[in-house]
Motif scaffolding. Sequence first.
Motif, PDB file in Angstrom:
ATOM      1  N   ILE A  69      54.272  49.050 -55.323  1.00 37.97           N
ATOM      2  CA  ILE A  69      55.191  47.993 -54.926  1.00 37.97           C
ATOM      3  C   ILE A  69      55.228  47.941 -53.408  1.00 37.97           C
ATOM      4  CG2 ILE A  69      57.195  49.555 -55.035  1.00 37.97           C
ATOM      5  CD1 ILE A  69      58.910  47.160 -55.880  1.00 37.97           C
ATOM      6  N   TRP A  70      55.264  46.741 -52.879  1.00 39.87           N
ATOM      7  CA  TRP A  70      55.480  46.565 -51.433  1.00 39.87           C
ATOM      8  C   TRP A  70      56.144  45.215 -51.202  1.00 39.87           C
ATOM      9  CZ3 TRP A  70      50.880  45.324 -53.623  1.00 39.87           C
ATOM     10  CH2 TRP A  70      50.207  44.180 -53.195  1.00 39.87           C
ATOM     11  N   ARG A  71      56.594  45.021 -49.969  1.00 38.50           N
ATOM     12  CA  ARG A  71      57.284  43.779 -49.665  1.00 38.50           C
ATOM     13  C   ARG A  71      56.892  43.294 -48.282  1.00 38.50           C
ATOM     14  NH1 ARG A  71      63.428  45.159 -50.052  1.00 38.50           N
ATOM     15  NH2 ARG A  71      63.715  43.057 -49.203  1.00 38.50           N
ATOM     16  N   ASP A  72      57.074  42.014 -48.104  1.00 41.42           N
ATOM     17  CA  ASP A  72      56.847  41.389 -46.803  1.00 41.42           C
ATOM     18  C   ASP A  72      58.110  40.598 -46.481  1.00 41.42           C
ATOM     19  OD1 ASP A  72      56.143  39.860 -44.601  1.00 41.42           O
ATOM     20  OD2 ASP A  72      54.120  39.469 -45.324  1.00 41.42           O
ATOM     21  N   ASN A  73      58.960  41.165 -45.652  1.00 35.36           N
ATOM     22  CA  ASN A  73      60.233  40.514 -45.362  1.00 35.36           C
ATOM     23  C   ASN A  73      60.049  39.211 -44.593  1.00 35.36           C
ATOM     24  OD1 ASN A  73      61.621  42.461 -46.745  1.00 35.36           O
ATOM     25  ND2 ASN A  73      62.349  43.539 -44.921  1.00 35.36           N
ATOM     26  N   ALA A  74      58.979  39.084 -43.860  1.00 35.67           N
ATOM     27  CA  ALA A  74      58.716  37.840 -43.142  1.00 35.67           C
ATOM     28  C   ALA A  74      58.401  36.694 -44.102  1.00 35.67           C
ATOM     29  CB  ALA A  74      57.567  38.038 -42.166  1.00 35.67           C
ATOM     30  N   LYS A  75      57.899  37.061 -45.277  1.00 35.39           N
ATOM     31  CA  LYS A  75      57.545  36.047 -46.287  1.00 35.39           C
ATOM     32  C   LYS A  75      58.546  36.014 -47.440  1.00 35.39           C
ATOM     33  CE  LYS A  75      52.586  36.133 -45.377  1.00 35.39           C
ATOM     34  NZ  LYS A  75      51.229  36.342 -45.967  1.00 35.39           N
ATOM     35  N   ASN A  76      59.616  36.821 -47.331  1.00 36.02           N
ATOM     36  CA  ASN A  76      60.623  36.882 -48.391  1.00 36.02           C
ATOM     37  C   ASN A  76      59.997  37.144 -49.756  1.00 36.02           C
ATOM     38  OD1 ASN A  76      62.530  36.312 -46.458  1.00 36.02           O
ATOM     39  ND2 ASN A  76      62.990  34.249 -47.185  1.00 36.02           N
ATOM     40  N   SER A  77      59.075  38.081 -49.766  1.00 36.79           N
ATOM     41  CA  SER A  77      58.322  38.322 -51.001  1.00 36.79           C
ATOM     42  C   SER A  77      58.177  39.803 -51.299  1.00 36.79           C
ATOM     43  CB  SER A  77      56.937  37.679 -50.909  1.00 36.79           C
ATOM     44  OG  SER A  77      57.035  36.267 -50.862  1.00 36.79           O
ATOM     45  N   VAL A  78      58.086  40.102 -52.574  1.00 36.82           N
ATOM     46  CA  VAL A  78      57.814  41.453 -53.052  1.00 36.82           C
ATOM     47  C   VAL A  78      56.652  41.360 -54.035  1.00 36.82           C
ATOM     48  CG1 VAL A  78      59.533  41.298 -54.911  1.00 36.82           C
ATOM     49  CG2 VAL A  78      58.831  43.547 -54.036  1.00 36.82           C
ATOM     50  N   TYR A  79      55.888  42.433 -54.078  1.00 35.74           N
ATOM     51  CA  TYR A  79      54.646  42.423 -54.842  1.00 35.74           C
ATOM     52  C   TYR A  79      54.552  43.679 -55.704  1.00 35.74           C
ATOM     53  CZ  TYR A  79      53.676  39.228 -51.001  1.00 35.74           C
ATOM     54  OH  TYR A  79      53.758  38.215 -50.070  1.00 35.74           O
ATOM     55  N   LEU A  80      53.765  43.560 -56.772  1.00 39.66           N
ATOM     56  CA  LEU A  80      53.469  44.720 -57.605  1.00 39.66           C
ATOM     57  C   LEU A  80      51.998  44.663 -57.972  1.00 39.66           C
ATOM     58  CD1 LEU A  80      54.771  47.183 -59.088  1.00 39.66           C
ATOM     59  CD2 LEU A  80      54.791  45.744 -61.137  1.00 39.66           C
ATOM     60  N   GLN A  81      51.259  45.644 -57.487  1.00 36.07           N
ATOM     61  CA  GLN A  81      49.844  45.749 -57.845  1.00 36.07           C
ATOM     62  C   GLN A  81      49.714  46.784 -58.948  1.00 36.07           C
ATOM     63  OE1 GLN A  81      47.164  43.878 -56.693  1.00 36.07           O
ATOM     64  NE2 GLN A  81      46.091  44.912 -58.368  1.00 36.07           N
ATOM     65  N   MET A  82      49.048  46.408 -60.024  1.00 27.44           N
ATOM     66  CA  MET A  82      48.920  47.275 -61.183  1.00 27.44           C
ATOM     67  C   MET A  82      47.446  47.551 -61.457  1.00 27.44           C
ATOM     68  SD  MET A  82      51.776  45.451 -63.631  1.00 27.44           S
ATOM     69  CE  MET A  82      50.931  43.873 -63.633  1.00 27.44           C
ATOM     70  N   HIS A  83      47.153  48.825 -61.629  1.00 28.64           N
ATOM     71  CA  HIS A  83      45.783  49.241 -61.931  1.00 28.64           C
ATOM     72  C   HIS A  83      45.775  50.040 -63.230  1.00 28.64           C
ATOM     73  CE1 HIS A  83      44.265  47.964 -58.043  1.00 28.64           C
ATOM     74  NE2 HIS A  83      45.203  48.658 -57.428  1.00 28.64           N
ATOM     75  N   THR A  84      44.578  50.202 -63.754  1.00 27.16           N
ATOM     76  CA  THR A  84      44.370  51.020 -64.956  1.00 27.16           C
ATOM     77  C   THR A  84      45.362  50.631 -66.045  1.00 27.16           C
ATOM     78  OG1 THR A  84      43.883  52.803 -63.355  1.00 27.16           O
ATOM     79  CG2 THR A  84      43.816  53.377 -65.679  1.00 27.16           C
ATOM     80  N   LEU A  85      45.437  49.368 -66.314  1.00 30.06           N
ATOM     81  CA  LEU A  85      46.435  48.866 -67.256  1.00 30.06           C
ATOM     82  C   LEU A  85      46.151  49.325 -68.681  1.00 30.06           C
ATOM     83  CD1 LEU A  85      46.928  45.396 -65.622  1.00 30.06           C
ATOM     84  CD2 LEU A  85      48.740  47.050 -66.073  1.00 30.06           C
ATOM     85  N   ARG A  86      47.246  49.533 -69.400  1.00 28.36           N
ATOM     86  CA  ARG A  86      47.203  50.031 -70.775  1.00 28.36           C
ATOM     87  C   ARG A  86      47.872  49.016 -71.700  1.00 28.36           C
ATOM     88  NH1 ARG A  86      50.236  55.481 -68.715  1.00 28.36           N
ATOM     89  NH2 ARG A  86      48.500  56.407 -67.517  1.00 28.36           N
ATOM     90  N   PRO A  87      47.584  49.069 -72.984  1.00 29.80           N
ATOM     91  CA  PRO A  87      48.267  48.137 -73.913  1.00 29.80           C
ATOM     92  C   PRO A  87      49.785  48.252 -73.837  1.00 29.80           C
ATOM     93  CG  PRO A  87      46.390  49.155 -74.981  1.00 29.80           C
ATOM     94  CD  PRO A  87      46.534  49.839 -73.648  1.00 29.80           C
ATOM     95  N   GLU A  88      50.282  49.451 -73.582  1.00 32.50           N
ATOM     96  CA  GLU A  88      51.735  49.632 -73.516  1.00 32.50           C
ATOM     97  C   GLU A  88      52.355  49.039 -72.251  1.00 32.50           C
ATOM     98  OE1 GLU A  88      49.415  51.995 -73.971  1.00 32.50           O
ATOM     99  OE2 GLU A  88      49.914  53.861 -72.884  1.00 32.50           O
ATOM    100  N   ASP A  89      51.548  48.551 -71.333  1.00 31.98           N
ATOM    101  CA  ASP A  89      52.070  47.836 -70.168  1.00 31.98           C
ATOM    102  C   ASP A  89      52.370  46.376 -70.495  1.00 31.98           C
ATOM    103  OD1 ASP A  89      49.720  49.674 -68.191  1.00 31.98           O
ATOM    104  OD2 ASP A  89      51.890  50.034 -68.337  1.00 31.98           O
ATOM    105  N   THR A  90      51.979  45.943 -71.673  1.00 34.54           N
ATOM    106  CA  THR A  90      52.246  44.575 -72.084  1.00 34.54           C
ATOM    107  C   THR A  90      53.747  44.321 -72.136  1.00 34.54           C
ATOM    108  OG1 THR A  90      50.192  44.368 -73.332  1.00 34.54           O
ATOM    109  CG2 THR A  90      52.019  42.907 -73.963  1.00 34.54           C
ATOM    110  N   ALA A  91      54.195  43.319 -71.383  1.00 35.09           N
ATOM    111  CA  ALA A  91      55.626  43.030 -71.284  1.00 35.09           C
ATOM    112  C   ALA A  91      55.820  41.788 -70.418  1.00 35.09           C
ATOM    113  CB  ALA A  91      56.370  44.203 -70.659  1.00 35.09           C
ATOM    114  N   VAL A  92      57.034  41.297 -70.423  1.00 29.84           N
ATOM    115  CA  VAL A  92      57.439  40.323 -69.422  1.00 29.84           C
ATOM    116  C   VAL A  92      57.958  41.119 -68.223  1.00 29.84           C
ATOM    117  CG1 VAL A  92      58.988  38.431 -68.851  1.00 29.84           C
ATOM    118  CG2 VAL A  92      58.001  38.586 -71.155  1.00 29.84           C
ATOM    119  N   TYR A  93      57.433  40.815 -67.064  1.00 29.59           N
ATOM    120  CA  TYR A  93      57.800  41.517 -65.842  1.00 29.59           C
ATOM    121  C   TYR A  93      58.760  40.641 -65.031  1.00 29.59           C
ATOM    122  CZ  TYR A  93      54.431  45.195 -66.672  1.00 29.59           C
ATOM    123  OH  TYR A  93      53.761  46.276 -67.205  1.00 29.59           O
TER     124      TYR A  93
END
Length: 124
Positions: A69-93
Amino acid sequence: VQLQASGGGLVQVGGSLGLSCAASGITFSNYVMAWFRQAPAKEREFVAGISRGGGSTEYADSAKGRFTIWRDNAKNSVYLQMHTLRPEDTAVYYCAANRFFDYRQSSASEYDHWGQGTLVTVSS
């Protein structure tokens, strides 16, 4: 106040996906930001949180070593980069904003504002 999440989609097991959340109507740098997720028939769960300045982060055990997770306060945005995804990561985020508690706050009830959610589906 609006939190607009985007970036969800269908990805294969072991793949990567990045989520974004753009905030408006708040002084973004005053808020702790977090990502939660909710799978079918399950409760919403904390995934990751980040401090107001972006210097500190917290992850659920399921996300450690795979998500960032990281954020850019100048852009009023937050991000989530996900790697090595698994079936159990299936969800609404969901992205969420919290005015008064710190970035380790994992209780959804303490978050003031929520995005609309973006669906991540990991196929095997």
